[in-house]
Scaffold this motif. Structure first.
Motif, PDB file in Angstrom:
ATOM      1  N   HIS A  83       0.810  -1.224   0.000  1.00 18.05           N
ATOM      2  CA  HIS A  83       0.000   0.000   0.000  1.00 18.05           C
ATOM      3  C   HIS A  83       0.845   1.277   0.000  1.00 18.05           C
ATOM      4  N   ALA A  84       1.839   1.304  -0.900  1.00 13.86           N
ATOM      5  CA  ALA A  84       2.624   2.521  -1.140  1.00 13.86           C
ATOM      6  C   ALA A  84       3.331   3.031   0.115  1.00 13.86           C
ATOM      7  N   ASN A  85       3.606   2.130   1.038  1.00 16.27           N
ATOM      8  CA  ASN A  85       4.303   2.488   2.279  1.00 16.27           C
ATOM      9  C   ASN A  85       5.778   2.135   2.123  1.00 16.27           C
ATOM     10  N   ARG A  86       6.548   3.098   1.688  1.00 13.31           N
ATOM     11  CA  ARG A  86       7.971   2.877   1.424  1.00 13.31           C
ATOM     12  C   ARG A  86       8.715   2.417   2.669  1.00 13.31           C
ATOM     13  N   GLN A  87       8.450   3.075   3.791  1.00 13.96           N
ATOM     14  CA  GLN A  87       9.205   2.783   5.007  1.00 13.96           C
ATOM     15  C   GLN A  87       8.966   1.345   5.479  1.00 13.96           C
TER      16      GLN A  87
ATOM     17  N   ASP B 116       3.980   6.839  -1.212  1.00  7.60           N
ATOM     18  CA  ASP B 116       5.092   6.601  -2.139  1.00  7.60           C
ATOM     19  C   ASP B 116       4.782   5.510  -3.166  1.00  7.60           C
ATOM     20  N   PRO B 117       3.713   5.684  -3.944  1.00  6.75           N
ATOM     21  CA  PRO B 117       3.338   4.616  -4.886  1.00  6.75           C
ATOM     22  C   PRO B 117       4.359   4.384  -5.987  1.00  6.75           C
TER      23      PRO B 117
ATOM     24  N   PHE C 139       0.027  -3.248  -4.064  1.00  8.04           N
ATOM     25  CA  PHE C 139       1.296  -2.546  -3.912  1.00  8.04           C
ATOM     26  C   PHE C 139       1.077  -1.046  -3.747  1.00  8.04           C
ATOM     27  N   VAL C 140      -0.040  -0.545  -4.261  1.00  3.70           N
ATOM     28  CA  VAL C 140      -0.325   0.888  -4.229  1.00  3.70           C
ATOM     29  C   VAL C 140      -1.643   1.123  -3.485  1.00  3.70           C
ATOM     30  N   GLY C 141      -1.982   2.401  -3.317  1.00  4.13           N
ATOM     31  CA  GLY C 141      -3.178   2.771  -2.582  1.00  4.13           C
ATOM     32  C   GLY C 141      -2.871   3.029  -1.121  1.00  4.13           C
TER      33      GLY C 141
END
Length: 258
Positions: A10-14, A43-44, A37-39
């Motif tokens: 969910h676009a959570n880079r960290q 950071d998508p 992977f996104v949403g």
């Protein structure tokens, strides 16, 4: 050979960085990425690039419902908040990233051994129905001959099993405790969300599989929790131009694990 199963980034880079670092430190050499992977996160594009790089390096990758929605655009029937997040996320991605998300398969078979990888469930992957309990888990296990299924979508870690006589059971796993997967049962592994856990614990989730030496008969799964810089993930959200009210709701979900 040790596999890492990662889902719902969910676009959570960290969170994704922390999980990848932990998995490699634990000896993971192979990866299966189970969608969404996104949403939600800030950071998508970065996450999409990392997933694409892992796929190019041989990782198994399947599509999640958020990936599909972002790839094809929002619809008027969606919840207003969801539509805003999807439209914002789509605007952050380039054509290559959107094409990658749109072309991902709903499910994949393959290594290690006789495994099925799918985001939501095996009985109707396109419906995005949740495996919320034992009944749905049994339905999913009956839909495939794979001895081990690995699903995402549910943001809480869980392990289900089904015997040859039809007896089903479930375990709520403890982090870091290896669990044997005897060969006389089918198993459904739900690693829990990397980027947005919802069990009251904000630490990122993933699972490790040691396939064993005899076609998974002596396999073991270990569910992992990884602390990461939640405040940095919230800061990335607040740096976006999404409406502040939506951003704060998303940030609260990260800090509270909800």
């Amino acid at each position: 050979m040790r596999w890492a199963f990662i889902t719902d980034i969910h676009a959570n880079r960290q969170a994704f960085e922390a999980v990848l670092a932990d998995a490699r430190a634990q000896g993971a050499t192979h990866f299966a990425l189970l969608g969404d992977f996104v949403g939600y996160g800030g950071d998508p594009a970065w996450v999409a690039d990392q997933v694409m790089a892992l796929a190019a390096d041989g990782a198994i990758v399947v599509q999640g419902n958020h990936d599909e929605a972002v790839a094809h655009g929002s619809s008027p029937t969606m919840h207003p908040d969801a539509r805003v997040v999807i439209d914002w996320t789509r605007a952050q991605l380039n054509e290559d990233q959107l094409r990658f998300l749109s072309r991902l398969p709903l499910q994949a078979h393959g290594e290690p051994g006789n495994c099925l990888f799918v985001h939501a469930n095996a009985f109707d992957p396109k419906s995005w129905e949740y495996v919320q309990g034992r009944a749905e888990a049994v339905q999913s296990l009956h839909a495939s001959t794979a001895r081990i299924q690995v699903c995402g979508h549910m943001h809480e870690p869980m392990l289900y099993h089904l015997s040859g006589t039809g007896k089903a059971g479930d375990f709520r796993p403890l982090s870091g405790v290896p669990m044997p997967l005897p060969g006389h049962r089918q198993w459904l592994i739900i690693p829990g969300a990397c980027g947005q856990p919802r069990d009251g614990n904000p630490a990122a989730c993933y699972a490790l599989l040691d396939p064993g030496k005899s076609d998974l008969d002596d396999a073991r799964v270990t569910f992992q929790r990884v602390a990461y810089d939640v405040e940095a993930a919230c800061t990335a959200l607040r740096a976006t131009d999404m409406p502040p009210a939506i951003v704060e709701r998303l940030a609260r979900r990260l800090t509270q694990g909800e």
